[in-house]
Scaffold this active site. Structure first.
Site, PDB file in Angstrom:
ATOM      1  N   PHE A 113     -37.121  36.671 -27.689  1.00 37.33           N
ATOM      2  CA  PHE A 113     -36.290  37.045 -26.544  1.00 37.33           C
ATOM      3  C   PHE A 113     -34.868  36.497 -26.771  1.00 37.33           C
ATOM      4  O   PHE A 113     -34.708  35.334 -27.148  1.00 37.33           O
ATOM      5  CB  PHE A 113     -36.911  36.439 -25.283  1.00 37.33           C
ATOM      6  CG  PHE A 113     -36.327  36.958 -24.015  1.00 37.33           C
ATOM      7  CD1 PHE A 113     -36.762  38.151 -23.465  1.00 37.33           C
ATOM      8  CD2 PHE A 113     -35.337  36.252 -23.350  1.00 37.33           C
ATOM      9  CE1 PHE A 113     -36.234  38.631 -22.279  1.00 37.33           C
ATOM     10  CE2 PHE A 113     -34.801  36.727 -22.161  1.00 37.33           C
ATOM     11  CZ  PHE A 113     -35.248  37.915 -21.624  1.00 37.33           C
ATOM     12  N   ASP A 184     -43.152  29.419 -26.608  1.00 34.81           N
ATOM     13  CA  ASP A 184     -42.697  29.991 -25.348  1.00 34.81           C
ATOM     14  C   ASP A 184     -43.831  30.879 -24.824  1.00 34.81           C
ATOM     15  O   ASP A 184     -44.229  31.849 -25.480  1.00 34.81           O
ATOM     16  CB  ASP A 184     -41.415  30.805 -25.575  1.00 34.81           C
ATOM     17  CG  ASP A 184     -40.796  31.256 -24.257  1.00 34.81           C
ATOM     18  OD1 ASP A 184     -41.556  31.502 -23.304  1.00 34.81           O
ATOM     19  OD2 ASP A 184     -39.558  31.370 -24.189  1.00 34.81           O
ATOM     20  N   TYR A 209     -42.299  33.626 -12.833  1.00 30.28           N
ATOM     21  CA  TYR A 209     -42.071  34.849 -12.024  1.00 30.28           C
ATOM     22  C   TYR A 209     -42.706  36.075 -12.660  1.00 30.28           C
ATOM     23  O   TYR A 209     -42.637  37.155 -12.100  1.00 30.28           O
ATOM     24  CB  TYR A 209     -40.570  35.088 -11.789  1.00 30.28           C
ATOM     25  CG  TYR A 209     -39.717  34.995 -13.029  1.00 30.28           C
ATOM     26  CD1 TYR A 209     -39.616  36.067 -13.905  1.00 30.28           C
ATOM     27  CD2 TYR A 209     -39.005  33.828 -13.328  1.00 30.28           C
ATOM     28  CE1 TYR A 209     -38.847  35.978 -15.042  1.00 30.28           C
ATOM     29  CE2 TYR A 209     -38.231  33.730 -14.476  1.00 30.28           C
ATOM     30  CZ  TYR A 209     -38.157  34.809 -15.327  1.00 30.28           C
ATOM     31  OH  TYR A 209     -37.400  34.709 -16.466  1.00 30.28           O
ATOM     32  N   LYS A 210     -43.304  35.925 -13.863  1.00 33.16           N
ATOM     33  CA  LYS A 210     -43.948  37.066 -14.513  1.00 33.16           C
ATOM     34  C   LYS A 210     -45.413  37.119 -14.047  1.00 33.16           C
ATOM     35  O   LYS A 210     -45.667  37.432 -12.893  1.00 33.16           O
ATOM     36  CB  LYS A 210     -43.764  36.959 -16.030  1.00 33.16           C
ATOM     37  CG  LYS A 210     -42.283  37.152 -16.419  1.00 33.16           C
ATOM     38  CD  LYS A 210     -41.960  36.888 -17.873  1.00 33.16           C
ATOM     39  CE  LYS A 210     -40.465  37.134 -18.128  1.00 33.16           C
ATOM     40  NZ  LYS A 210     -39.979  36.512 -19.345  1.00 33.16           N
ATOM     41  N   ARG A 356     -42.272  50.146 -21.549  1.00 35.35           N
ATOM     42  CA  ARG A 356     -43.154  48.982 -21.520  1.00 35.35           C
ATOM     43  C   ARG A 356     -44.036  49.021 -20.271  1.00 35.35           C
ATOM     44  O   ARG A 356     -43.556  49.280 -19.171  1.00 35.35           O
ATOM     45  CB  ARG A 356     -42.239  47.760 -21.489  1.00 35.35           C
ATOM     46  CG  ARG A 356     -42.852  46.489 -21.934  1.00 35.35           C
ATOM     47  CD  ARG A 356     -41.783  45.442 -22.153  1.00 35.35           C
ATOM     48  NE  ARG A 356     -41.112  45.056 -20.912  1.00 35.35           N
ATOM     49  CZ  ARG A 356     -40.669  43.830 -20.663  1.00 35.35           C
ATOM     50  NH1 ARG A 356     -40.809  42.877 -21.554  1.00 35.35           N
ATOM     51  NH2 ARG A 356     -40.051  43.548 -19.528  1.00 35.35           N
TER      52      ARG A 356
HETATM   53  C1  LIG Z   1     -38.470  36.226 -19.424  1.00 38.43           C
HETATM   54  C2  LIG Z   1     -38.063  35.400 -20.604  1.00 38.43           C
HETATM   55  C3  LIG Z   1     -36.972  34.532 -20.555  1.00 38.43           C
HETATM   56  C4  LIG Z   1     -36.075  34.463 -19.346  1.00 38.43           C
HETATM   57  O1  LIG Z   1     -35.482  33.199 -19.227  1.00 38.43           O
HETATM   58  P1  LIG Z   1     -34.860  32.765 -17.825  1.00 38.43           P
HETATM   59  O2  LIG Z   1     -34.076  31.552 -18.150  1.00 38.43           O
HETATM   60  O3  LIG Z   1     -36.002  32.513 -16.898  1.00 38.43           O
HETATM   61  O4  LIG Z   1     -34.017  33.889 -17.326  1.00 38.43           O
HETATM   62  C5  LIG Z   1     -36.715  33.736 -21.662  1.00 38.43           C
HETATM   63  N1  LIG Z   1     -37.496  33.805 -22.761  1.00 38.43           N
HETATM   64  C6  LIG Z   1     -38.554  34.644 -22.852  1.00 38.43           C
HETATM   65  C7  LIG Z   1     -39.376  34.675 -24.088  1.00 38.43           C
HETATM   66  C8  LIG Z   1     -38.858  35.484 -21.780  1.00 38.43           C
HETATM   67  O5  LIG Z   1     -39.867  36.331 -21.878  1.00 38.43           O
END
Ligand SMILES: *Cc1c(COP(=O)(O)O)cnc(C)c1O
Length: 397
Positions: A113, A184, A209-210, A356
């Site tokens: 990400f 992560d 939040y996911k 997705r």
């Molecule tokens: C959703 C997601 C994020 C988002 O990070 P925030 O700081 O909460 O906005 C970061 N890394 C990964 C791998 C994600 O899936």
């Protein structure tokens, strides 16, 4: 055996909507609004500052952290909550580099990400020269763990394709090379059974939040392996990570637990809503959840491939190598997804061409999967996506 799945009755899902985006923002748990109102009116409004003690606000980050620990295979006390995932990535990575000061390489992969990679780049900017972020293809990561790597930082389940890394094997490889391992779990926590403690990884981070349904902006979490916690030198040495915040000591002295990875004032409203959301996991057997997730994904692949020949599977076909989402590549994926959303089937789109679909066994069943594939077929067969109103890109895709 756990409680039967799904548990749709615990959530408020709008009539006529099939929600296949719980991997991005989970749905609203039924108790959340009442809990938020209670915290605002009774605790904040009525008790004011006393609520830090009288309503348990000060303990809430730890209490919620313990509940999340149970969902990721960590012992109580090993998970701290707060801030955003990006911040937690930064903290874990900085701590990892300090554990291996003689090495300069951060190894991730080019499917990670973007925010995780940006955080690594930003952190490198604060360091001495010589630090380098390496991002090979995800399939080549294991071979890229060489003896100069300080930290391996990977997202367990790829946000685009749903491809899942082998947590145990890669962690073992990292340790054999003397590197520190950071996972992560953004797309893993609440999507499958996990054994982060058993993996022996030093750090894990994730968001709530996911799949955990904590609501937009819900706090992130960070796990540190209990035997190394007291050696962590926090980059973000905030007062609530101090051993005694209310001693108002001018010098930082970290808490002797995972609490040292807290930073500032916790987001109480969000934590309270998250705590309420986490009650949906009471009695859930995560192995059952994983089995349901694999079945839903397999069914969606079979249905879409039978109905929509224009789409190409962009996720592993083997459910054992996939998280709880299925992606299909389609050149006009953005417009097709807008047409689908307009018809009540909500997934999302990730550039350049990925449609997705997330499968959250807490509130999705096989009927939803078949219905979603049917609507997708209709959108493609009628070329509904060609309508100009589906072409304009919004800020969030
Ligand atoms: C959703 C997601 C994020 C988002 O990070 P925030 O700081 O909460 O906005 C970061 N890394 C990964 C791998 C994600 O899936």
């Amino acid at each position: 055996m756990g409680v039967p799945l799904p548990r749709k009755d615990l959530f408020d899902i709008p009539e006529g909507v099939i929600y296949l985006d719980g991997n991005s923002l989970g749905v609203l748990p039924k108790g959340a609004a009442a809990r938020a109102t209670r915290v605002i009116e009774e605790e904040w409004g009525g008790q004011l500052i006393r609520a830090w003690n009288s309503a348990g606000w000060m303990d809430l980050p730890r209490v919620v952290g313990d509940r999340i620990a149970g969902l990721v295979g960590a012992p109580a006390g090993a998970v701290a909550t707060g801030d955003t995932l990006s911040i937690k990535v930064y903290q874990a990575l900085d701590a990892a580099l300090k554990i291996r000061p003689d090495r300069r390489i951060i190894l991730s992969d080019n499917g990670n990400f973007p925010s995780d990679l940006y955080m690594a780049q930003g952190l490198i900017g604060t360091k001495d020269t010589g630090y380098e972020l390496r991002t090979p293809d995800p399939e080549a990561v294991a071979q890229a763990i060489t003896e100069d790597v300080a930290a391996v930082m990977l997202t367990h389940v790829d946000y685009r394709s749903g491809r899942m890394h082998d947590m145990k094997a890669i962690t073992e490889k990292a340790h054999a090379a003397g590197a520190v391992m950071i996972w992560d779990l953004a797309h893993s926590a609440g999507a499958m059974d996990l054994d982060i403690a058993g993996s022996r990884a030093e750090f894990a981070v994730g968001c709530s939040y996911k799949y955990l349904n904590g609501g937009p902006g819900a706090p992130a979490f960070i796990y540190a392996r209990p035997d190394i916690v007291q050696d962590i030198d926090p980059a973000l040495a905030g007062w609530l990570g101090h051993e005694a915040p209310f001693a108002m000591d001018p010098d930082y002295r970290p808490a002797m637990s995972t609490e040292r990875l807290r930073v500032g004032t916790p987001p109480i409203l969000q934590l309270a809503v998250l705590q309420e959301a986490l009650t949906a996991w009471d009695g859930v057997d995560l192995a059952d959840l994983r089995a349901a997730s694999m079945r839903l994904g397999d069914l969606f692949i079979a249905e879409v491939e039978a109905r929509c020949p224009a789409l190409t599977l962009a996720s592993p076909r083997d459910a054992a190598r996939r998280g709880s989402q299925v992606s299909f590549a389609f050149q006009h994926g953005y417009a097709a997804m807008q047409a689908l959303i307009d018809r009540g089937v909500i997934g999302d789109f990730r550039a350049p061409d990925i449609m997705r679909f997330g499968f959250t066994p807490l509130y999705i069943d096989e009927g939803d999967v078949v219905a979603a594939a049917t609507v997708l077929q209709e959108v493609l067969e009628t070329d509904a996506w060609r309508d100009p109103k589906y072409q304009a890109r919004s800020r969030v895709t």
